[in-house]
Design a protein around this motif. Sequence first.
Motif, PDB file in Angstrom:
ATOM      1  N   ALA A  65      65.379  79.426  29.360  1.00  0.00           N
ATOM      2  CA  ALA A  65      64.079  78.881  29.782  1.00  0.00           C
ATOM      3  C   ALA A  65      63.166  79.987  30.305  1.00  0.00           C
ATOM      4  CB  ALA A  65      64.278  77.809  30.847  1.00  0.00           C
ATOM      5  N   PHE A  69      59.741  81.443  28.430  1.00  0.00           N
ATOM      6  CA  PHE A  69      58.496  81.422  29.194  1.00  0.00           C
ATOM      7  C   PHE A  69      57.862  82.807  29.251  1.00  0.00           C
ATOM      8  CE2 PHE A  69      56.243  81.702  33.304  1.00  0.00           C
ATOM      9  CZ  PHE A  69      55.363  80.637  33.183  1.00  0.00           C
ATOM     10  N   ASN A 136      66.186  75.664  22.171  1.00  0.00           N
ATOM     11  CA  ASN A 136      65.290  75.956  23.289  1.00  0.00           C
ATOM     12  C   ASN A 136      63.869  76.134  22.749  1.00  0.00           C
ATOM     13  OD1 ASN A 136      63.936  76.873  25.532  1.00  0.00           O
ATOM     14  ND2 ASN A 136      65.103  78.767  25.739  1.00  0.00           N
ATOM     15  N   MET A 138      61.140  76.354  24.763  1.00  0.00           N
ATOM     16  CA  MET A 138      60.328  76.700  25.919  1.00  0.00           C
ATOM     17  C   MET A 138      59.137  77.583  25.539  1.00  0.00           C
ATOM     18  SD  MET A 138      60.112  76.155  29.124  1.00  0.00           S
ATOM     19  CE  MET A 138      58.921  76.732  30.302  1.00  0.00           C
ATOM     20  N   SER A 141      56.291  75.586  23.933  1.00  0.00           N
ATOM     21  CA  SER A 141      55.704  74.684  24.936  1.00  0.00           C
ATOM     22  C   SER A 141      54.789  75.452  25.882  1.00  0.00           C
ATOM     23  CB  SER A 141      56.814  73.988  25.730  1.00  0.00           C
ATOM     24  OG  SER A 141      57.625  73.201  24.881  1.00  0.00           O
ATOM     25  N   THR A 142      55.232  76.617  26.319  1.00  0.00           N
ATOM     26  CA  THR A 142      54.424  77.453  27.201  1.00  0.00           C
ATOM     27  C   THR A 142      53.132  77.871  26.521  1.00  0.00           C
ATOM     28  OG1 THR A 142      56.397  78.309  28.321  1.00  0.00           O
ATOM     29  CG2 THR A 142      54.381  79.623  28.501  1.00  0.00           C
ATOM     30  N   GLY A 218      62.863  74.582  33.198  1.00  0.00           N
ATOM     31  CA  GLY A 218      61.858  74.576  32.139  1.00  0.00           C
ATOM     32  C   GLY A 218      60.643  73.742  32.492  1.00  0.00           C
TER      33      GLY A 218
END
Length: 261
Positions: A65, A69, A136, A138, A141-142, A218
């Motif tokens: 996570a 990020f 994953n 992440m 999404s970020t 996350g």
Amino acid sequence: MTSPWIASLFAIFVWWFSTGAILVAVRRADRLGRHGMTVFCWLPMLAAGVAAVALSLPVANVLGAYMGFIGALAIWGWIELAFLAGVITGPMRQECPPGLSGKDRFFRAFSTVAYHELALVIGLLALVVVSDGAGNRMAVSTYLVLFLARIFAKLNLYFGVPRINTEFVPDRLAHLKSYFRRGPVTLAFPAAITVLTALLAVCAERLWSAQSEASVVGFALLTALAALALLEHWLMVVPLPDAKLWRWMLPAPKTMTKEER
């Protein structure tokens, strides 16, 4: 590092520090006149971001996570650096003619940032493709939170908001100020606030119901980032001295003549 509070503070610190570092690099590039070299010297950050994202995709744990990020922020940060340094902007580099309005003003304004928008979209599409089926997600999404916030911010600067901080606009992007509109909010502002508030609510709800440590970290990172995006938009209306967050760490600006731009 599994606490949601630690993850949230981590997200806030990385956002603040990375923004300041980019502003420092651009300010120094303005002073030295070495914009292209500055962007080139920061290529390792882009490479590190790509590597972090690649390594994070199959790792569905707390480390994954954080890696996703940080990797997404590094990719985003390099594209923003290239834009603020005036290397990846758009074909239009002249100020907006007085009295221009309607679709002519819109397309001229878009032409000032067209290459930058294309770079951001390419980055998003690349992350969507590589994240498809990954354990994953992440990184994508970020990046998506950052992408939505930036699009809404640009639209509000174009259509009009009461407060516009132009202190950190670099010399090579000084022409962009003529496309900003200071005035009452338009429908673009409530639209942005609604979407970003809904995004924050979704992230917070997912954080509240998270069952694993990786999910907690996350969604804590995403919740903090969404909250920062929402705050950024409210600062276009609320008179708070947000520029003080970075002003103290920046070298003095150099004033450029039109011939130097």
